[in-house]
Design a protein around this motif. Sequence first.
Motif, PDB file in Angstrom:
ATOM      1  N   ASN B  39       0.851  -1.199   0.000  1.00 32.12           N
ATOM      2  CA  ASN B  39       0.000   0.000   0.000  1.00 32.12           C
ATOM      3  C   ASN B  39       0.881   1.240   0.000  1.00 32.12           C
ATOM      4  O   ASN B  39       1.884   1.292   0.691  1.00 32.12           O
ATOM      5  CB  ASN B  39      -0.864   0.055   1.264  1.00 32.12           C
ATOM      6  CG  ASN B  39      -1.917  -1.036   1.279  1.00 32.12           C
ATOM      7  OD1 ASN B  39      -1.991  -1.809   2.200  1.00 32.12           O
ATOM      8  ND2 ASN B  39      -2.709  -1.097   0.238  1.00 32.12           N
ATOM      9  N   GLY B  40       0.472   2.212  -0.780  1.00 29.88           N
ATOM     10  CA  GLY B  40       1.199   3.478  -0.774  1.00 29.88           C
ATOM     11  C   GLY B  40       2.522   3.413  -1.504  1.00 29.88           C
ATOM     12  O   GLY B  40       3.321   4.345  -1.425  1.00 29.88           O
ATOM     13  N   SER B  44      -1.031   3.464  -7.923  1.00 28.76           N
ATOM     14  CA  SER B  44      -2.030   4.337  -8.555  1.00 28.76           C
ATOM     15  C   SER B  44      -1.351   5.544  -9.199  1.00 28.76           C
ATOM     16  O   SER B  44      -1.764   5.998 -10.271  1.00 28.76           O
ATOM     17  CB  SER B  44      -3.060   4.799  -7.535  1.00 28.76           C
ATOM     18  OG  SER B  44      -3.818   3.698  -7.104  1.00 28.76           O
ATOM     19  N   THR B  45      -0.301   6.044  -8.549  1.00 24.52           N
ATOM     20  CA  THR B  45       0.466   7.151  -9.128  1.00 24.52           C
ATOM     21  C   THR B  45       1.044   6.732 -10.479  1.00 24.52           C
ATOM     22  O   THR B  45       0.984   7.481 -11.454  1.00 24.52           O
ATOM     23  CB  THR B  45       1.615   7.548  -8.174  1.00 24.52           C
ATOM     24  OG1 THR B  45       1.057   7.824  -6.904  1.00 24.52           O
ATOM     25  CG2 THR B  45       2.363   8.742  -8.692  1.00 24.52           C
ATOM     26  N   LEU B  46       1.578   5.532 -10.513  1.00 26.24           N
ATOM     27  CA  LEU B  46       2.163   5.021 -11.757  1.00 26.24           C
ATOM     28  C   LEU B  46       1.115   5.001 -12.868  1.00 26.24           C
ATOM     29  O   LEU B  46       1.369   5.433 -13.995  1.00 26.24           O
ATOM     30  CB  LEU B  46       2.718   3.613 -11.517  1.00 26.24           C
ATOM     31  CG  LEU B  46       3.440   2.975 -12.698  1.00 26.24           C
ATOM     32  CD1 LEU B  46       4.802   3.627 -12.877  1.00 26.24           C
ATOM     33  CD2 LEU B  46       3.604   1.475 -12.505  1.00 26.24           C
ATOM     34  N   VAL B  84      -9.727   1.456 -15.838  1.00 25.47           N
ATOM     35  CA  VAL B  84     -10.857   1.242 -14.920  1.00 25.47           C
ATOM     36  C   VAL B  84     -10.407   1.684 -13.539  1.00 25.47           C
ATOM     37  O   VAL B  84      -9.461   1.141 -12.989  1.00 25.47           O
ATOM     38  CB  VAL B  84     -11.280  -0.232 -14.901  1.00 25.47           C
ATOM     39  CG1 VAL B  84     -12.419  -0.442 -13.914  1.00 25.47           C
ATOM     40  CG2 VAL B  84     -11.703  -0.682 -16.286  1.00 25.47           C
ATOM     41  N   PHE B  85     -11.091   2.689 -12.997  1.00 21.89           N
ATOM     42  CA  PHE B  85     -10.668   3.278 -11.728  1.00 21.89           C
ATOM     43  C   PHE B  85     -10.985   2.386 -10.542  1.00 21.89           C
ATOM     44  O   PHE B  85     -11.862   1.530 -10.595  1.00 21.89           O
ATOM     45  CB  PHE B  85     -11.347   4.640 -11.532  1.00 21.89           C
ATOM     46  CG  PHE B  85     -10.623   5.754 -12.193  1.00 21.89           C
ATOM     47  CD1 PHE B  85     -10.452   5.766 -13.563  1.00 21.89           C
ATOM     48  CD2 PHE B  85     -10.082   6.795 -11.455  1.00 21.89           C
ATOM     49  CE1 PHE B  85      -9.779   6.786 -14.181  1.00 21.89           C
ATOM     50  CE2 PHE B  85      -9.415   7.822 -12.067  1.00 21.89           C
ATOM     51  CZ  PHE B  85      -9.250   7.824 -13.432  1.00 21.89           C
ATOM     52  N   GLN B  86     -10.244   2.663  -9.463  1.00 21.66           N
ATOM     53  CA  GLN B  86     -10.403   1.880  -8.243  1.00 21.66           C
ATOM     54  C   GLN B  86     -11.807   2.040  -7.651  1.00 21.66           C
ATOM     55  O   GLN B  86     -12.441   1.073  -7.261  1.00 21.66           O
ATOM     56  CB  GLN B  86      -9.364   2.367  -7.237  1.00 21.66           C
ATOM     57  CG  GLN B  86      -9.140   1.426  -6.103  1.00 21.66           C
ATOM     58  CD  GLN B  86      -7.883   1.798  -5.329  1.00 21.66           C
ATOM     59  OE1 GLN B  86      -7.121   2.652  -5.732  1.00 21.66           O
ATOM     60  NE2 GLN B  86      -7.680   1.162  -4.223  1.00 21.66           N
ATOM     61  N   ASP B  87     -12.284   3.286  -7.589  1.00 22.43           N
ATOM     62  CA  ASP B  87     -13.602   3.542  -7.019  1.00 22.43           C
ATOM     63  C   ASP B  87     -14.602   3.735  -8.153  1.00 22.43           C
ATOM     64  O   ASP B  87     -14.518   4.687  -8.913  1.00 22.43           O
ATOM     65  CB  ASP B  87     -13.532   4.798  -6.139  1.00 22.43           C
ATOM     66  CG  ASP B  87     -14.844   5.054  -5.405  1.00 22.43           C
ATOM     67  OD1 ASP B  87     -15.861   4.439  -5.787  1.00 22.43           O
ATOM     68  OD2 ASP B  87     -14.842   5.863  -4.472  1.00 22.43           O
ATOM     69  N   LEU B 160      -6.091  -2.464 -21.674  1.00 27.24           N
ATOM     70  CA  LEU B 160      -7.023  -2.264 -20.575  1.00 27.24           C
ATOM     71  C   LEU B 160      -6.224  -2.218 -19.279  1.00 27.24           C
ATOM     72  O   LEU B 160      -5.461  -3.133 -18.986  1.00 27.24           O
ATOM     73  CB  LEU B 160      -8.020  -3.426 -20.551  1.00 27.24           C
ATOM     74  CG  LEU B 160      -9.181  -3.329 -19.576  1.00 27.24           C
ATOM     75  CD1 LEU B 160     -10.048  -2.132 -19.900  1.00 27.24           C
ATOM     76  CD2 LEU B 160     -10.018  -4.606 -19.630  1.00 27.24           C
ATOM     77  N   ILE B 161      -6.371  -1.131 -18.538  1.00 26.11           N
ATOM     78  CA  ILE B 161      -5.663  -1.015 -17.265  1.00 26.11           C
ATOM     79  C   ILE B 161      -6.679  -1.071 -16.140  1.00 26.11           C
ATOM     80  O   ILE B 161      -7.684  -0.359 -16.164  1.00 26.11           O
ATOM     81  CB  ILE B 161      -4.867   0.307 -17.193  1.00 26.11           C
ATOM     82  CG1 ILE B 161      -3.921   0.400 -18.372  1.00 26.11           C
ATOM     83  CG2 ILE B 161      -4.102   0.389 -15.887  1.00 26.11           C
ATOM     84  CD1 ILE B 161      -3.071   1.646 -18.380  1.00 26.11           C
ATOM     85  N   LEU B 162      -6.449  -1.954 -15.184  1.00 26.96           N
ATOM     86  CA  LEU B 162      -7.406  -2.136 -14.095  1.00 26.96           C
ATOM     87  C   LEU B 162      -6.732  -1.831 -12.763  1.00 26.96           C
ATOM     88  O   LEU B 162      -5.670  -2.378 -12.464  1.00 26.96           O
ATOM     89  CB  LEU B 162      -7.915  -3.579 -14.085  1.00 26.96           C
ATOM     90  CG  LEU B 162      -8.586  -4.059 -15.364  1.00 26.96           C
ATOM     91  CD1 LEU B 162      -8.365  -5.549 -15.555  1.00 26.96           C
ATOM     92  CD2 LEU B 162     -10.062  -3.753 -15.327  1.00 26.96           C
TER      93      LEU B 162
END
Lengths: 262, 216
Positions: B39-40, B44-46, B84-87, B160-162
């Motif tokens: 985590n952290g 997601s930044t990448l 595809v976003f996390q939320d 596709l990026i998930l």
Amino acid sequence: MTYVLTGNDKPIGGFGGFRAKVTSLDPRMRIVMTAVYAVVVVSLSSLWVLTAALGLSLWLLAFSGLPPRKTLKRMAMMDSFIIFMLLMLPFTIPGTPVFSLWGLEASWEGLRRAVEIALTANAVILAVMTLVGSMEPVTMGHALFALKTPERLVHLMMFTIRYIDVLREEYQRLRTSMKLRGFRPGTNWHTYRSYGFLVGMMLVRAIERSERILAAMKCRGFTGRILLLEDFRFSRSDLLFSLALSAALAALVWAEVSYAAS
Amino acid sequence: MPLLELTDIRFAYPGLDPVLDGASMRLEAGERLSIVGPNGAGKSTLLKIIMGLLAPNGGSVSAFGKRCAEEADFHAMRRRVGLVFQDADDQLFCPTVAEDVAFGPLNLGKSKQEALAIVDDVLTRLGLMHLRDRVTHKLSGGEKRLVTVATVLAMEPEVLILDEPTNALDPVNYAQLIDILQGLDQAILLVSHDPEFRAQIAPAGYHLIERNLARF
């Protein structure tokens, strides 16, 4: 409020799942005609003509196919906002006295003005509820857009509709977690400070969410314009309806003018 | 020609320690890679850097053999790469599912009829036709997740990026998501903490560790 704004497939009036006849009419025409109607009725001043206008609104209600009892109840709710002003008017406008209450004189002129305002307000609000209030908020957004309302305002409205519930849930979650940790609101600094944190956290989260939404939209090729799927058609029945309503409004104006002349 | 290529990416949020320092990776056509890391660590930044939502302090991003530096370059690449976003609530912003799925195709310049045809096609393919006219925020968490995949697939991306797609999925929706993803022919870049899911979709990939990407 959020329930009213976001109810599942419900028009703004909350007539859940109800398919009123009026919804088959072109929403753009309904919005324009409501605006025209409101302007005309507000400019009337003869009590008889205003009573006729209220009658016209009731006819609209009957025509629209909305449940009359529920709609009238909603109209009465609006009256509760102006009831005090209406009750005060006879006593505050000077003129010929009618009766006195606890030494206060009520005037004819004030009474007349109160009736005039009550009739105008109810006639207009009833028309708004039947013509515009029966529209789903999303449809209203699309119709406003089609009527050349600035795109930004329409988007603002549509985003509000979409996210008001998400924000409310976020608020509820935070409140629950506060409660679960023994928070009991009271009149003290701890409570004020905690509420301050709560509101601050909501704001921060809302901003961050809006940034993530924009990012998600950009990833799907957003360039600043949202294209809307809905197409509106101005059909024969729309034409007939708007002509009939215009004729009725013209009759009201004519009655007002001839009343004023006599 | 790799579909995506990151070379020597360096990135730090203003005033904080660097998140990425010399990270490089490539994704070839038809390849399925996962990115794992604590985590952290900056996963997601990448992804944001890949999509051009954040500008790296150094290094370069290339997509489809073309270097992406300006917003305009990324605008072109985002038509071919779906994220595809996390939320799911961040992604579904239209009132109804159909409108949300049509949003991407309309942005690609399709007509309304074409967009609606795409909506029906994608939803049928993913077995989500029953959700077509539902209000997006009234969907369950699992339904929202599947619909976000549909909204991205409607643009027919080549990659596709998930980002953590299995968050809060029940077993049924989980199985359906695996089913959908296994049936695709796109290259996939997957960020997931779920070992079982990774094993099914993208067993190989990169470790994001100590601000760097290491192949495993």
